[in-house]
Design a protein around this motif. Sequence first.
Motif, mmCIF file in Angstrom:
data_model
loop_
_atom_site.group_PDB
_atom_site.id
_atom_site.type_symbol
_atom_site.label_atom_id
_atom_site.label_comp_id
_atom_site.label_asym_id
_atom_site.label_seq_id
_atom_site.Cartn_x
_atom_site.Cartn_y
_atom_site.Cartn_z
ATOM 1 N N SER A 34 -2.928 27.807 63.272
ATOM 2 C CA SER A 34 -3.654 29.084 63.147
ATOM 3 C C SER A 34 -5.071 28.872 62.619
ATOM 4 O O SER A 34 -5.970 29.652 62.909
ATOM 5 N N ARG A 39 -11.242 28.852 63.183
ATOM 6 C CA ARG A 39 -12.391 27.958 63.401
ATOM 7 C C ARG A 39 -13.099 28.297 64.720
ATOM 8 O O ARG A 39 -14.325 28.289 64.795
ATOM 9 N N SER A 101 -14.253 29.908 55.955
ATOM 10 C CA SER A 101 -13.572 30.752 54.966
ATOM 11 C C SER A 101 -14.230 32.127 54.879
ATOM 12 O O SER A 101 -13.559 33.132 54.668
ATOM 13 N N ARG A 110 -9.096 39.006 60.746
ATOM 14 C CA ARG A 110 -7.685 38.734 60.402
ATOM 15 C C ARG A 110 -6.743 39.594 61.236
ATOM 16 O O ARG A 110 -5.743 39.126 61.739
ATOM 17 N N ARG A 131 -2.482 29.919 56.250
ATOM 18 C CA ARG A 131 -2.607 30.354 54.856
ATOM 19 C C ARG A 131 -1.727 31.577 54.555
ATOM 20 O O ARG A 131 -1.348 31.815 53.427
ATOM 21 N N ASP A 132 -1.484 32.378 55.608
ATOM 22 C CA ASP A 132 -0.777 33.656 55.400
ATOM 23 C C ASP A 132 0.404 33.783 56.354
ATOM 24 O O ASP A 132 0.829 34.885 56.672
ATOM 25 N N ARG A 181 -13.359 26.388 49.478
ATOM 26 C CA ARG A 181 -12.454 27.054 50.414
ATOM 27 C C ARG A 181 -11.174 27.514 49.702
ATOM 28 O O ARG A 181 -10.651 28.583 49.970
ATOM 29 N N ASP A 185 -10.164 31.243 49.915
ATOM 30 C CA ASP A 185 -8.894 31.531 50.598
ATOM 31 C C ASP A 185 -7.892 32.232 49.671
ATOM 32 O O ASP A 185 -7.087 33.044 50.124
ATOM 33 N N ARG A 188 -9.524 36.183 48.610
ATOM 34 C CA ARG A 188 -9.936 37.238 49.549
ATOM 35 C C ARG A 188 -8.938 38.395 49.493
ATOM 36 O O ARG A 188 -7.770 38.217 49.108
HETATM 37 O O1 DC Z 1 -6.223 24.847 58.294
HETATM 38 P P1 DC Z 1 -7.749 24.760 58.439
HETATM 39 O O2 DC Z 1 -8.421 24.022 57.321
HETATM 40 O O3 DC Z 1 -8.171 24.265 59.777
HETATM 41 O O4 DC Z 1 -8.226 26.276 58.334
HETATM 42 C C1 DC Z 1 -9.585 26.619 58.395
HETATM 43 C C2 DC Z 1 -9.853 27.870 57.604
HETATM 44 O O5 DC Z 1 -9.251 28.977 58.259
HETATM 45 C C3 DC Z 1 -9.351 27.887 56.172
HETATM 46 O O6 DC Z 1 -10.371 27.561 55.255
HETATM 47 C C4 DC Z 1 -8.893 29.295 55.954
HETATM 48 C C5 DC Z 1 -8.744 29.894 57.308
HETATM 49 N N1 DC Z 1 -7.373 30.224 57.662
HETATM 50 C C6 DC Z 1 -6.907 31.447 57.280
HETATM 51 O O7 DC Z 1 -7.614 32.191 56.621
HETATM 52 N N2 DC Z 1 -5.665 31.845 57.639
HETATM 53 C C7 DC Z 1 -4.867 31.051 58.341
HETATM 54 N N3 DC Z 1 -3.648 31.479 58.685
HETATM 55 C C8 DC Z 1 -5.321 29.772 58.721
HETATM 56 C C9 DC Z 1 -6.579 29.374 58.348
#
Ligand code: DC
Length: 235
Positions: A34, A39, A101, A110, A131-132, A181, A185, A188
């Motif tokens: 995700s 990105r 971020s 989102r 992350r979520d 980050r 993260d 937020r």
């Molecule tokens: O896993 P990654 O480092 O490639 O993710 C990049 C950014 O995307 C991370 O800093 C936060 C965001 N992200 C998010 O907010 N929610 C997710 N489900 C996945 C990533």
Amino acid sequence: MEKIVIAIDGYSGCGKSTTAKFVAKALEYVYIDSGAMYRAVTLYFVKHYINLTNPKQIEQALEKIELAFITRPESNDCDMFLNGINVSKNIREMYVTQKVSEVSAIPQVRTAMVAQQRKMGKRKGVVMDGRDIGTVVFPDAELKIFMTADLKVRAARRQIELLERDQLVNFDTIKENLSKRDRLDTTREVGPLTQAPDAHLIDTTHLTIGEQVEEVLNLATGVMITEDLKHKTSP
Ligand code: DC
């Protein structure tokens, strides 16, 4: 066996994506990164000079973005396509990493990503990392993992990863970026990074990728057996 959803959340650089990829390959599940979606959106916003404080511009940009994953079966690596173009390499560039971020904290972004991720996991048999995922995208996921690791160890891992892609980045720059980050993260307002109460915590500081994969696969097997039994015994 009953197919399940495996949600892997955690801080940047804990080995989530690598673990998720191997777990998906072992179970013959679909792997969805995700973070790559956030990105790709960031890349589009940067390239099109989208003003991050202008909701109308953001909405119009999101309407023009089409994302797709194409998996390479031999490695289970998935390529990220943005409007038909493979952007897998571009989305790992430092200028995207430094902005992602901020972009992923925008509620409209989102909402759009969560809707797409839910569609991708509808038929189960997926491993999704982010992350979520266990808190917002799939709060009913049968298996939830939350990964953490020491910041210095994460920065060192990231530096090696970047070197493998011929990008030489200073260790302190990476450490500061990870730490920034982490802060963005976790703080937020929408979909912050937090451990779901029913998630299994795995600290990967002293673990190899093999050990992380083994731990997740052991947990997954246990859950799948339980789900199978539930299914067979339900009237
Ligand atoms: O896993 P990654 O480092 O490639 O993710 C990049 C950014 O995307 C991370 O800093 C936060 C965001 N992200 C998010 O907010 N929610 C997710 N489900 C996945 C990533």
